[in-house]
Design a protein around this motif. Structure first.
Motif, PDB file in Angstrom:
ATOM      1  N   THR A 184       0.808  -1.224   0.000  1.00 36.97           N
ATOM      2  CA  THR A 184       0.000   0.000   0.000  1.00 36.97           C
ATOM      3  C   THR A 184       0.841   1.272   0.000  1.00 36.97           C
ATOM      4  OG1 THR A 184      -0.212  -0.085   2.421  1.00 36.97           O
ATOM      5  CG2 THR A 184      -1.960  -1.118   1.113  1.00 36.97           C
ATOM      6  N   ASP A 195      -7.299  -1.229  -9.054  1.00 37.68           N
ATOM      7  CA  ASP A 195      -7.136  -0.616  -7.741  1.00 37.68           C
ATOM      8  C   ASP A 195      -8.501  -0.425  -7.065  1.00 37.68           C
ATOM      9  OD1 ASP A 195      -4.746   1.172  -6.260  1.00 37.68           O
ATOM     10  OD2 ASP A 195      -6.786   1.809  -5.783  1.00 37.68           O
ATOM     11  N   SER A 199      -9.971  -2.262  -3.628  1.00 34.71           N
ATOM     12  CA  SER A 199     -10.331  -1.447  -2.463  1.00 34.71           C
ATOM     13  C   SER A 199     -11.660  -1.832  -1.840  1.00 34.71           C
ATOM     14  CB  SER A 199     -10.353   0.042  -2.845  1.00 34.71           C
ATOM     15  OG  SER A 199     -11.490   0.356  -3.642  1.00 34.71           O
ATOM     16  N   ILE A 203      -7.043  -2.812   1.458  1.00 37.27           N
ATOM     17  CA  ILE A 203      -6.515  -1.460   1.306  1.00 37.27           C
ATOM     18  C   ILE A 203      -5.656  -1.469   0.045  1.00 37.27           C
ATOM     19  CG2 ILE A 203      -5.126   0.363   2.349  1.00 37.27           C
ATOM     20  CD1 ILE A 203      -7.666  -0.286   3.893  1.00 37.27           C
ATOM     21  N   SER A 204      -6.045  -0.700  -0.941  1.00 33.22           N
ATOM     22  CA  SER A 204      -5.306  -0.652  -2.201  1.00 33.22           C
ATOM     23  C   SER A 204      -4.284   0.486  -2.140  1.00 33.22           C
ATOM     24  CB  SER A 204      -6.268  -0.418  -3.366  1.00 33.22           C
ATOM     25  OG  SER A 204      -6.817   0.900  -3.301  1.00 33.22           O
ATOM     26  N   MET A 207      -5.932   3.903  -2.443  1.00 37.75           N
ATOM     27  CA  MET A 207      -6.745   4.186  -1.255  1.00 37.75           C
ATOM     28  C   MET A 207      -5.862   4.680  -0.116  1.00 37.75           C
ATOM     29  SD  MET A 207      -9.243   1.599   0.857  1.00 37.75           S
ATOM     30  CE  MET A 207      -9.917   2.072   2.460  1.00 37.75           C
ATOM     31  N   ASN A 222      -9.260   6.618   5.662  1.00 38.47           N
ATOM     32  CA  ASN A 222      -8.593   5.405   5.167  1.00 38.47           C
ATOM     33  C   ASN A 222      -7.498   4.914   6.124  1.00 38.47           C
ATOM     34  OD1 ASN A 222     -10.276   6.135   3.102  1.00 38.47           O
ATOM     35  ND2 ASN A 222      -8.701   6.311   1.535  1.00 38.47           N
ATOM     36  N   SER A 228     -10.385  -3.132   3.965  1.00 39.06           N
ATOM     37  CA  SER A 228     -11.041  -1.818   3.869  1.00 39.06           C
ATOM     38  C   SER A 228     -12.382  -1.788   4.585  1.00 39.06           C
ATOM     39  CB  SER A 228     -11.244  -1.444   2.395  1.00 39.06           C
ATOM     40  OG  SER A 228     -12.085  -2.386   1.748  1.00 39.06           O
ATOM     41  N   TYR A 237     -13.963   6.269   5.058  1.00 38.43           N
ATOM     42  CA  TYR A 237     -13.468   6.000   3.706  1.00 38.43           C
ATOM     43  C   TYR A 237     -13.591   7.253   2.840  1.00 38.43           C
ATOM     44  CZ  TYR A 237     -13.224   4.152  -1.039  1.00 38.43           C
ATOM     45  OH  TYR A 237     -12.887   3.947  -2.347  1.00 38.43           O
ATOM     46  N   GLU A 239     -12.146   9.040  -1.146  1.00 42.96           N
ATOM     47  CA  GLU A 239     -11.459   8.867  -2.419  1.00 42.96           C
ATOM     48  C   GLU A 239     -10.902  10.208  -2.887  1.00 42.96           C
ATOM     49  OE1 GLU A 239     -14.033   7.121  -5.314  1.00 42.96           O
ATOM     50  OE2 GLU A 239     -14.336   5.264  -4.175  1.00 42.96           O
TER      51      GLU A 239
END
Length: 290
Positions: A184, A195, A199, A203-204, A207, A222, A228, A237, A239
């Motif tokens: 990560t 990705d 997520s 956990i990407s 992210m 995050n 996640s 969360y 983005e």
């Protein structure tokens, strides 16, 4: 198959060389991958290697602390087993259930301690050292001030106590978290759809990079380590398109000193009046510039 997994991980804590090989192997693997498909063309202050040396200094201290805590982890896990204390025993879980409960409980401990360090001003003093890195790459993953590392150990012990996780479950989680931490934080570019799909469960890279954005509220989001689920369930969360991400901090610490090891070690102990930001460390509040 399940018996082989349990047998392998039950004694993994007794094989430190093998555990170190997993850590170093993961770092080397993602170091190579981020060189091949970088997310950003990072402009290091000197070289990538000199940047890595600073982070490795914190990594060594982190490993020493957690090696010492391993004694307590083993003792507590063994006590839970002998006393039949914890969720895995109260629910009479089978092996698969025990692994699931232990892994999820310990992953929640990672989320909870991370969230706590962002909410409590004194704890944030230690954790901000991780966020002060202006060049996030695979070596950033274990850049933790000793105070940060100790607190993570306390929460880890707390969730072992609650879950009753046996050592094989503990070692499965620790192996997972070592690999995902490298993954990560690595400066790698995955296809956006891949990705995004990752997520939903894990956990990407993108992210977690949102968490390293220099301004709130993105810094306070995050928090997860492996899964996640906690951020999605608990409303933390967020983005942000990678093209808009900027690493470092907009206050609390001088970004020009993000590779000054001694300053980073001393920073949590600097008195309030010595800080440039008179608002001091209140991670839940926005600075005037945000």
């Amino acid at each position: 198959m399940m018996e082989s997994v349990v047998a392998y991980f039950s004694t993994l804590e007794q094989r430190p060389v093998e555990r170190m090989a997993l850590l170093v192997g993961g770092l080397i693997f993602f170091w190579i991958i981020e060189g091949a498909i970088p997310l950003f063309q990072l402009k290091y202050r000197k070289t990538k290697f000199s940047h890595a040396l600073v982070n490795f200094g914190f990594t060594v201290i982190h490993l020493i602390i957690h090696t010492a805590l391993a004694v307590l982890i083993v003792l507590l896990s063994d006590w839970c087993r002998s006393a039949g204390f914890g969720l895995v025993y109260w629910l009479h879980a089978n092996v698969a259930g025990t692994i699931a409960i232990g892994v999820l409980a310990l992953d929640f401990s990672s989320w909870l301690v991370h969230w706590s360090m962002h909410q409590q001003p004194y704890l944030w003093r230690y954790h901000l050292i991780h966020h002060s890195d202006n060049k996030v790459d695979v070596t950033t993953g274990l850049r933790h001030h000793p105070g940060d590392s100790l607190l993570r150990g306390v929460f880890f012990l707390l969730l072992i106590f609650v879950s009753g996780a046996p050592m094989y479950s503990v070692m499965i989680y620790q192996t997972l978290v070592v690999i995902t931490t490298a993954f990560t934080h690595a400066n790698i570019r995955l296809p956006k759809k891949l990705d995004k799909w990752l997520s939903y469960v894990l956990i990407s890279p993108n992210m977690h990079k949102v968490h390293h954005h220099w301004k709130q509220p993105y810094t306070d989001s995050n928090y997860g380590a492996v899964f996640s689920i906690w951020d999605r369930l608990l409303g933390t969360y967020k983005e942000l398109d990678p093209s808009k991400i900027r690493y470092g901090l907009d206050r609390y610490y001088d970004n020009e000193k993000d590779e000054d090891f001694l300053s980073l070690m001393k920073d949590p102990f600097i008195k309030k009046q010595q800080r440039q930001d008179t608002a001091l460390i209140q991670p839940g509040k926005k600075s005037p510039s945000t």
